[in-house]
Design a protein around this motif. Structure first.
Motif, short mmCIF file in Angstrom:
data_model
loop_
_atom_site.label_atom_id
_atom_site.label_comp_id
_atom_site.label_asym_id
_atom_site.label_seq_id
_atom_site.Cartn_x
_atom_site.Cartn_y
_atom_site.Cartn_z
N VAL A 143 0.95 -1.26 0.17
CA VAL A 143 0.12 -0.11 -0.02
C VAL A 143 0.73 1.28 0.04
O VAL A 143 2.27 1.30 0.27
CB VAL A 143 -0.92 0.07 1.30
CG1 VAL A 143 -1.90 -1.14 1.34
CG2 VAL A 143 -0.18 0.03 2.42
N LEU A 144 0.38 2.41 -0.38
CA LEU A 144 1.08 3.47 -0.48
C LEU A 144 0.52 4.59 0.33
O LEU A 144 -0.83 4.83 0.37
CB LEU A 144 1.12 4.19 -1.99
CG LEU A 144 1.90 3.36 -2.79
CD1 LEU A 144 0.93 2.56 -3.79
CD2 LEU A 144 2.78 4.29 -3.79
N VAL A 145 1.27 5.05 1.19
CA VAL A 145 0.87 5.94 2.40
C VAL A 145 1.88 6.95 2.73
O VAL A 145 3.02 7.02 2.26
CB VAL A 145 0.83 5.19 3.91
CG1 VAL A 145 -0.20 4.05 3.67
CG2 VAL A 145 2.19 4.59 4.15
N PRO A 146 1.13 8.52 3.27
CA PRO A 146 2.12 9.71 3.13
C PRO A 146 3.26 9.18 4.32
O PRO A 146 2.93 8.63 5.35
CB PRO A 146 1.09 10.49 3.67
CG PRO A 146 -0.24 9.98 3.36
CD PRO A 146 -0.04 8.64 3.33
N THR A 147 4.41 9.62 3.92
CA THR A 147 5.46 9.45 4.80
C THR A 147 5.22 10.39 6.30
O THR A 147 4.60 11.59 6.08
CB THR A 147 6.69 10.24 4.08
OG1 THR A 147 7.19 9.55 3.19
CG2 THR A 147 8.11 10.28 5.25
N LEU A 148 5.52 9.76 7.44
CA LEU A 148 5.29 10.07 8.48
C LEU A 148 3.96 10.44 8.83
O LEU A 148 3.37 11.18 9.84
CB LEU A 148 6.05 11.39 8.81
CG LEU A 148 7.57 11.48 8.62
CD1 LEU A 148 8.20 12.73 8.85
CD2 LEU A 148 8.11 10.33 9.71
N GLY A 149 2.92 9.83 8.15
CA GLY A 149 1.51 10.21 8.37
C GLY A 149 0.95 11.69 8.23
O GLY A 149 -0.26 12.04 8.32
N LEU A 150 1.73 12.57 7.40
CA LEU A 150 1.42 13.76 6.99
C LEU A 150 0.26 13.72 5.89
O LEU A 150 0.33 12.84 5.11
CB LEU A 150 2.48 14.70 6.50
CG LEU A 150 3.57 14.66 7.33
CD1 LEU A 150 5.11 15.37 6.63
CD2 LEU A 150 3.35 15.75 8.43
N THR A 151 -0.90 14.54 6.19
CA THR A 151 -2.02 14.70 5.32
C THR A 151 -2.03 15.65 4.38
O THR A 151 -3.08 15.84 3.81
CB THR A 151 -3.27 14.45 6.27
OG1 THR A 151 -3.22 15.71 7.21
CG2 THR A 151 -3.14 13.42 7.05
N CYS A 152 -0.96 16.39 3.92
CA CYS A 152 -1.09 17.56 3.20
C CYS A 152 -1.47 17.34 1.83
O CYS A 152 -1.83 18.19 1.25
CB CYS A 152 0.26 18.20 3.51
SG CYS A 152 1.85 17.30 2.75
N ASP A 153 -1.06 15.96 1.32
CA ASP A 153 -1.61 15.62 0.20
C ASP A 153 -2.86 14.61 0.05
O ASP A 153 -3.10 13.65 -0.78
CB ASP A 153 -0.32 14.94 -0.66
CG ASP A 153 0.83 15.63 -0.89
OD1 ASP A 153 0.59 16.89 -1.33
OD2 ASP A 153 1.89 15.33 -0.60
N ALA A 154 -3.73 14.86 1.03
CA ALA A 154 -4.88 14.04 1.12
C ALA A 154 -5.61 13.98 0.02
O ALA A 154 -6.38 12.94 -0.43
CB ALA A 154 -5.51 14.30 2.24
N ALA A 167 0.77 17.98 15.52
CA ALA A 167 -0.34 17.18 15.80
C ALA A 167 -0.03 15.81 14.69
O ALA A 167 -0.60 14.80 15.50
CB ALA A 167 -1.50 17.87 15.16
N GLU A 168 0.56 16.07 13.69
CA GLU A 168 0.72 14.82 12.89
C GLU A 168 1.75 14.07 12.93
O GLU A 168 2.04 12.66 12.80
CB GLU A 168 0.37 15.30 11.32
CG GLU A 168 -1.16 15.60 11.03
CD GLU A 168 -1.03 16.04 9.75
OE1 GLU A 168 -2.50 16.44 9.20
OE2 GLU A 168 -0.33 15.91 8.87
N THR A 169 3.24 14.79 13.33
CA THR A 169 4.15 13.98 13.73
C THR A 169 4.87 14.61 14.94
O THR A 169 4.37 15.20 15.64
CB THR A 169 4.85 14.13 12.25
OG1 THR A 169 6.20 13.36 12.44
CG2 THR A 169 5.32 15.49 12.06
N SER A 170 6.14 14.10 15.08
CA SER A 170 6.92 14.73 16.16
C SER A 170 8.54 14.89 15.73
O SER A 170 8.86 14.25 14.64
CB SER A 170 7.16 13.65 17.18
OG SER A 170 7.55 12.55 17.03
N LYS A 171 9.15 15.57 16.40
CA LYS A 171 10.59 15.76 16.25
C LYS A 171 11.52 14.42 15.96
O LYS A 171 12.11 14.43 15.25
CB LYS A 171 11.13 16.88 16.88
CG LYS A 171 10.80 18.33 17.00
CD LYS A 171 11.67 19.04 18.07
CE LYS A 171 11.03 20.28 18.21
NZ LYS A 171 11.72 21.32 19.10
#
Length: 268
Positions: free
Chosen positions: A129-140, A231-235
């Motif tokens: 499956v193809l998922v956004p890196t780090l769970g970022l949703t900017c390209d949702a 909110a979507e990721t962390s350092k």
């Protein structure tokens, strides 16, 4: 050259709508191209290899990588899984023996350039499956069929900010991005006009803050993490990703690692 351009009903329209991905990756009509460098880069930042090249004079292997990237981008847009068998049948029909290398380079390109991870979900069937890196949703939402995923550039920006002490000077950001052919005021084949993307779009979306450096005269500006990034990721996740794609030893960035671990613990 590419089976992706054959008139199969499920592939023809989306691929034609976005234009040949080979041109966007390798360059067309003098435009700089974007393609990942080997992971052994000595820089603290992931660097995308840039060069002008005529696709007709490139080796077949990079062209097959570009074909596979085009196929994976289509799967990402349509939110469909894929499999090794499907990739072999559609993209590498006559090059089965090259699959491991082509697939590896295509996955690296998807991650570094577009911010999309190719994740195996069934080892026995080799499905992905193809998922956004780090769970970022900017390209949702990529609804126009022409937009290219841009999370790869956002990940790089979010990585630069903690590396610069949580406030990345704008001039430093453009200095780093210029290495990969991303320059303020210059249209990029994947990221569009980057100044608008960094200082307006991602600011409005809450991923970064763009502010004047206090007491600077003449005025200088800097980037900070925005609330949506927190909110979507962390350092720590961004740092881990940065180390992974650059094959860096965490001990090479001790203070940053300690800060990231502390931030992660506080957020737990």
């Amino acid at each position: 050259m590419s089976e992706l351009r054959q008139p199969e009903a499920d592939l023809q329209d989306p691929v034609q709508a976005q234009g040949p991905v080979e041109a966007q990756l390798f360059g067309a009509e003098g435009e700089e191209a974007a393609f990942p460098s080997p992971s052994s880069s000595s820089s603290s930042y992931p660097v995308l290899f840039q060069e002008n090249a005529d696709p007709l004079h490139l080796d077949p292997l990079p062209l097959k990588v570009a074909d596979l990237v085009a196929f994976l981008l289509l799967k990402y847009r349509t939110k469909e899984p894929t499999s090794k068998a499907e990739m072999l049948n559609i993209v590498l029909r006559d090059h089965w023996d090259q699959f491991p290398m082509v697939f590896s380079q295509a996955c690296e390109c998807m991650q570094l350039v577009f911010g999309v991870d190719v994740k195996e979900v069934d080892p026995s069937e080799r499905t992905y499956v193809l998922v956004p890196t780090l769970g970022l949703t900017c390209d949702a939402v990529l609804s126009d069929g022409q937009s290219m995923p841009k999370a790869g550039l956002l990940v790089l920006l979010l990585a630069m900010i903690p590396l610069e002490g949580d406030c990345a000077p704008e001039e430093k950001v453009w200095e780093v991005l210029s290495i990969m052919g991303v320059c303020a005021g210059k249209q990029h084949c994947i990221y569009g006009e980057p100044r608008e993307l960094l200082t307006k779009v991602w600011v409005q979306e809450g991923y970064v803050e763009y502010r004047q450096v206090p007491h600077s005269n003449p005025a200088r500006y800097e980037f900070l993490w925005g609330p949506r990034a927190h909110a979507e990721t962390s350092k720590w996740q961004v740092l881990e990703h940065l180390l992974r794609v650059n094959t860096l030893d965490p001990r090479s960035l001790p203070s940053l690692c300690a800060e990231a671990v502390s931030d992660e613990a506080e957020g737990a």
